[in-house]
Design a protein around this motif. Structure first.
Motif, mmCIF file in Angstrom:
data_model
loop_
_atom_site.group_PDB
_atom_site.id
_atom_site.type_symbol
_atom_site.label_atom_id
_atom_site.label_comp_id
_atom_site.label_asym_id
_atom_site.label_seq_id
_atom_site.Cartn_x
_atom_site.Cartn_y
_atom_site.Cartn_z
ATOM 1 N N SER A 277 17.941 -18.752 -12.818
ATOM 2 C CA SER A 277 17.285 -18.460 -11.418
ATOM 3 C C SER A 277 16.250 -19.398 -10.915
ATOM 4 O O SER A 277 15.675 -20.204 -12.082
ATOM 5 N N ALA A 278 16.012 -19.692 -9.693
ATOM 6 C CA ALA A 278 15.135 -20.685 -9.139
ATOM 7 C C ALA A 278 14.758 -20.381 -7.903
ATOM 8 O O ALA A 278 15.263 -19.743 -7.052
ATOM 9 N N GLN A 279 13.677 -20.994 -7.355
ATOM 10 C CA GLN A 279 12.946 -20.687 -6.093
ATOM 11 C C GLN A 279 12.934 -19.402 -5.730
ATOM 12 O O GLN A 279 13.223 -18.908 -4.496
ATOM 13 N N GLU A 280 12.239 -18.699 -6.615
ATOM 14 C CA GLU A 280 12.224 -17.221 -6.407
ATOM 15 C C GLU A 280 11.094 -16.885 -5.435
ATOM 16 O O GLU A 280 10.101 -17.466 -5.615
ATOM 17 N N ASN A 281 11.204 -15.941 -4.715
ATOM 18 C CA ASN A 281 10.104 -15.300 -3.725
ATOM 19 C C ASN A 281 10.226 -13.782 -3.575
ATOM 20 O O ASN A 281 11.355 -13.375 -3.701
ATOM 21 N N LEU A 282 8.958 -13.209 -3.188
ATOM 22 C CA LEU A 282 9.020 -11.755 -3.331
ATOM 23 C C LEU A 282 7.984 -11.530 -2.013
ATOM 24 O O LEU A 282 7.070 -12.170 -1.796
ATOM 25 N N MET A 283 8.396 -10.476 -1.270
ATOM 26 C CA MET A 283 7.744 -10.194 -0.032
ATOM 27 C C MET A 283 7.585 -8.886 0.004
ATOM 28 O O MET A 283 8.491 -8.051 -0.086
ATOM 29 N N ALA A 284 6.266 -8.440 0.419
ATOM 30 C CA ALA A 284 6.074 -6.807 0.762
ATOM 31 C C ALA A 284 6.580 -6.591 2.032
ATOM 32 O O ALA A 284 6.615 -7.571 2.969
ATOM 33 N N GLN B 84 0.863 -1.148 -0.062
ATOM 34 C CA GLN B 84 0.005 -0.183 0.092
ATOM 35 C C GLN B 84 0.782 1.102 0.020
ATOM 36 O O GLN B 84 1.642 1.573 0.834
ATOM 37 N N GLN B 85 0.569 1.975 -1.145
ATOM 38 C CA GLN B 85 1.531 3.302 -1.193
ATOM 39 C C GLN B 85 0.600 4.617 -1.269
ATOM 40 O O GLN B 85 0.053 5.035 -2.225
ATOM 41 N N GLY B 86 0.033 5.000 0.016
ATOM 42 C CA GLY B 86 -0.881 6.119 0.076
ATOM 43 C C GLY B 86 -2.290 5.585 -0.360
ATOM 44 O O GLY B 86 -2.793 4.564 0.125
ATOM 45 N N ASP B 87 -2.896 6.247 -1.443
ATOM 46 C CA ASP B 87 -3.906 5.681 -1.960
ATOM 47 C C ASP B 87 -3.703 4.681 -3.270
ATOM 48 O O ASP B 87 -4.938 4.497 -3.924
ATOM 49 N N ARG B 88 -2.577 4.584 -3.480
ATOM 50 C CA ARG B 88 -2.194 3.551 -4.400
ATOM 51 C C ARG B 88 -1.718 2.178 -4.044
ATOM 52 O O ARG B 88 -1.482 1.901 -2.859
ATOM 53 N N MET B 89 -1.810 1.250 -4.878
ATOM 54 C CA MET B 89 -1.232 0.005 -4.389
ATOM 55 C C MET B 89 -0.169 -0.709 -5.278
ATOM 56 O O MET B 89 -0.574 -0.676 -6.683
ATOM 57 N N VAL B 90 0.805 -1.181 -5.013
ATOM 58 C CA VAL B 90 1.777 -1.790 -6.086
ATOM 59 C C VAL B 90 1.551 -3.149 -6.007
ATOM 60 O O VAL B 90 1.786 -3.930 -4.654
ATOM 61 N N LEU B 91 1.343 -3.986 -6.854
ATOM 62 C CA LEU B 91 1.029 -5.402 -7.236
ATOM 63 C C LEU B 91 2.372 -5.928 -7.798
ATOM 64 O O LEU B 91 2.642 -5.184 -9.034
ATOM 65 N N ALA B 92 2.727 -7.056 -7.254
ATOM 66 C CA ALA B 92 4.139 -7.623 -7.850
ATOM 67 C C ALA B 92 4.144 -9.018 -7.706
ATOM 68 O O ALA B 92 3.534 -9.633 -6.558
ATOM 69 N N TYR B 93 4.698 -9.788 -8.718
ATOM 70 C CA TYR B 93 5.135 -11.170 -8.329
ATOM 71 C C TYR B 93 6.273 -11.558 -9.135
ATOM 72 O O TYR B 93 6.799 -10.827 -9.855
ATOM 73 N N PRO B 94 7.033 -12.672 -8.676
ATOM 74 C CA PRO B 94 8.436 -12.958 -9.358
ATOM 75 C C PRO B 94 8.162 -14.185 -10.349
ATOM 76 O O PRO B 94 7.283 -14.980 -10.158
#
Length: 521
Positions: free
Chosen positions: A461-468, A415-425
């Motif tokens: 690249s292998a076993q990638e993970n992303l975390m807010a 959550q970035q103020g009134d915006r949202m950043v959606l992301a995936y690896p």
């Protein structure tokens, strides 16, 4: 994640050159890795208190004891402390859980009912262990901790069981009323404010029953809220308290008592007043259930091309005009509900199990064989609700070519103020999308996970993970094979941990790209 860590490993914490993108890398740690030796890495973000990395060696395929290295870093990826714990050879690790103060690990002695709980203090790295006895033949699938009690859920003889274990005196209790045939635990949720445990259970047999069983901190059954009379079959649910008097229950539902979702639902669940009996609370606990079919969401189908969206919506509308429901066959992975100042955010990922048919030939004969490949993700959708459960907006993130061996949450939301950043690896890259309610402010953009040397090249690249993580930051981790450079003349494999920062001022979206999600891609 199975890899190995050289004993004399070197942590590299470097600043990366600025990149003109909305999501840019700023810091990186690398740990040398040997693919021929087994090792497991686990990374847990701790908001603005830093990040905890756990490295496990041993005990994977032989009788060697498991050894754990816990290391905490600050938000600049500088090491704060590091401790090692060598587990007794008779124990095997099961599950982990963390709260604001501690990281917990649950271990079980082979083929017995003896368990061990490890409690790691996140402030200073002090390790404590507590031994206990639970049940034998206990297939454990849930593990959470509240206060000085652990709650362990699973199945015994195919019936659901949840046990409360006290760290104070080592006693264990079975929560009453759950040991029933043909019943599954949908989720185990803790209400820290009210010090209550909510066990959500459902069954896909007979009447597709769904209920919430609420227990006090001392393991007494407070109330049972049944949804037997619901119009549709509730598949799963997540609870979020919105005030001192009630919570919102949000999840997905089916129209025909199957695991396939027809849409999402939301309802208000009232908390009991002091002095009310369980019968009084149960009779008047649930408000009207609001069902929201996928075709009623403005942007749910935006992962499809516009003409396919139109055809799908037309078929659904024709069925409605005939007084029938169009049967959708979506499987959902529903995230925990995220509170907002005005209500809550629901995030769910849509997936399906993928199989590949191969042809085998022997003795002059051919035959087909289905081989399981993993879980294929198609898209994620996000919904905003107010505190009364009213749907305010919805949006969609298309997911391209993402196949994962395990069903895990891949899409992260910041959550970035009134915006949202959606992301995936995926495949060495991070895909992002920036939304504001039902508008897409920045369409999907990809950035590559870089190394610490601009002359190097990532070959695998292998076993990638992303975390807010916290504020405007994400954490990305995984394994990479890296081609040689002048700084590192020999090719190498590493486990990496990258800090990523979202910069709203980098390459701002043009006016033309700031369109509503409903207009298609």
């Amino acid at each position: 994640m199975l890899r190995s860590l050289f004993i004399a490993c070197v942590f590299l914490c470097v600043s990366l050159p600025p990149a003109q993108a909305q999501l840019a890398q700023s810091l990186r740690i690398e740990i040398p890795s040997d693919p021929n030796e087994p090792e497991a890495f686990d990374v847990v973000p701790l908001a603005d208190r830093g990040v905890l990395m756990t490295v496990r060696t041993g005990g994977f395929f032989d009788n060697s004891p498991a050894e754990f290295t816990f290391q905490k870093f600050d938000t600049n990826l500088k090491s704060l402390w590091s401790v090692r714990f060598k587990q007794d050879i008779k124990y095997r690790p099961l599950l982990s859980y963390n709260d604001q103060q501690y990281m917990y690990h649950l271990f079980r002695e082979y083929d017995t009912n003896r368990f061990q709980f490890l409690r790691l203090h996140l402030d200073d790295g002090v390790v404590e262990t507590i031994d206990g006895v639970l049940l034998d033949q206990f297939d454990i699938q849930q593990f959470k901790v509240m206060g000085s009690q652990a709650y362990v859920g699973g199945y015994r003889h195919q019936r659901p069981v949840v046990m409360a274990f006290s760290f104070f005196d080592g006693s264990a209790k079975v929560l009453p009323g759950l040991y029933v045939n043909h019943m599954d635990i949908s989720s185990l949720e803790l209400d820290e404010t009210r010090r209550e445990i909510n066990v959500l259970v459902h069954s896909t047999r007979r009447r597709c029953r769904f209920s919430i069983r609420t227990y006090s901190y001392d393991s007494k059954l407070i109330r049972v809220v049944d949804f037997d009379g619901a119009k549709n079959s509730l598949i799963s649910g997540k609870l979020l308290p919105v005030n001192e008097h009630e919570s919102l229950l949000v999840g997905n539902y089916s129209a025909d008592c199957t695991p396939y979702s027809q849409g999402i639902y939301v309802t208000r669940v009232r908390h009991p007043e002091p002095g009310e009996s369980m019968a009084e609370v149960t009779a008047d606990a649930v408000g009207a259930i609001q069902y929201i079919e996928f075709s009623e969401l403005q942007n749910f189908f935006n992962y499809l091309k516009p003409h396919r969206q139109q055809k799908l919506r037309a078929r659904a509308q024709k069925k409605k005009e005939e007084g029938k429901d169009y049967k959708f066959r979506y499987r959902l992975l529903v995230h925990d509900l995220q509170p907002t100042p005005t209500g809550l955010t629901l995030v769910a990922e849509v997936y399906y199990p993928q199989y590949r048919t191969s042809t085998l030939g022997y003795s002059g004969y051919l035959r087909g064989a289905d081989r399981y490949d993993g879980f294929r993700y198609t898209h994620a959708f996000v919904c905003g609700f107010d505190k009364q459960g009213k749907l305010l907006w919805d949006n969609c993130l298309p997911i391209k070519e993402l196949l994962n061996a395990e069903l895990t949450e891949m899409v992260q939301v910041s959550q970035q103020g009134d915006r949202m950043v959606l992301a995936y690896p995926n495949d060495g890259e991070i895909t992002t999308e920036v939304i504001q309610g039902n508008k897409v402010l920045k369409e999907t953009e990809k950035i590559k996970i870089q190394t610490s040397d601009t002359d190097e090249r990532v070959t695998y690249s292998a076993q990638e993970n992303l975390m807010a993580w916290y504020d405007r930051h994400f954490l990305a981790c995984g394994f990479q094979k890296i081609a040689a450079s002048k700084a590192f003349p020999n090719p190498r494999e590493v486990f990496y941990l990258n800090k990523l920062t979202y910069d709203p001022d980098a390459r701002p979206a043009s006016t033309a790209s700031q369109k509503t999600a409903g207009s298609g891609r």
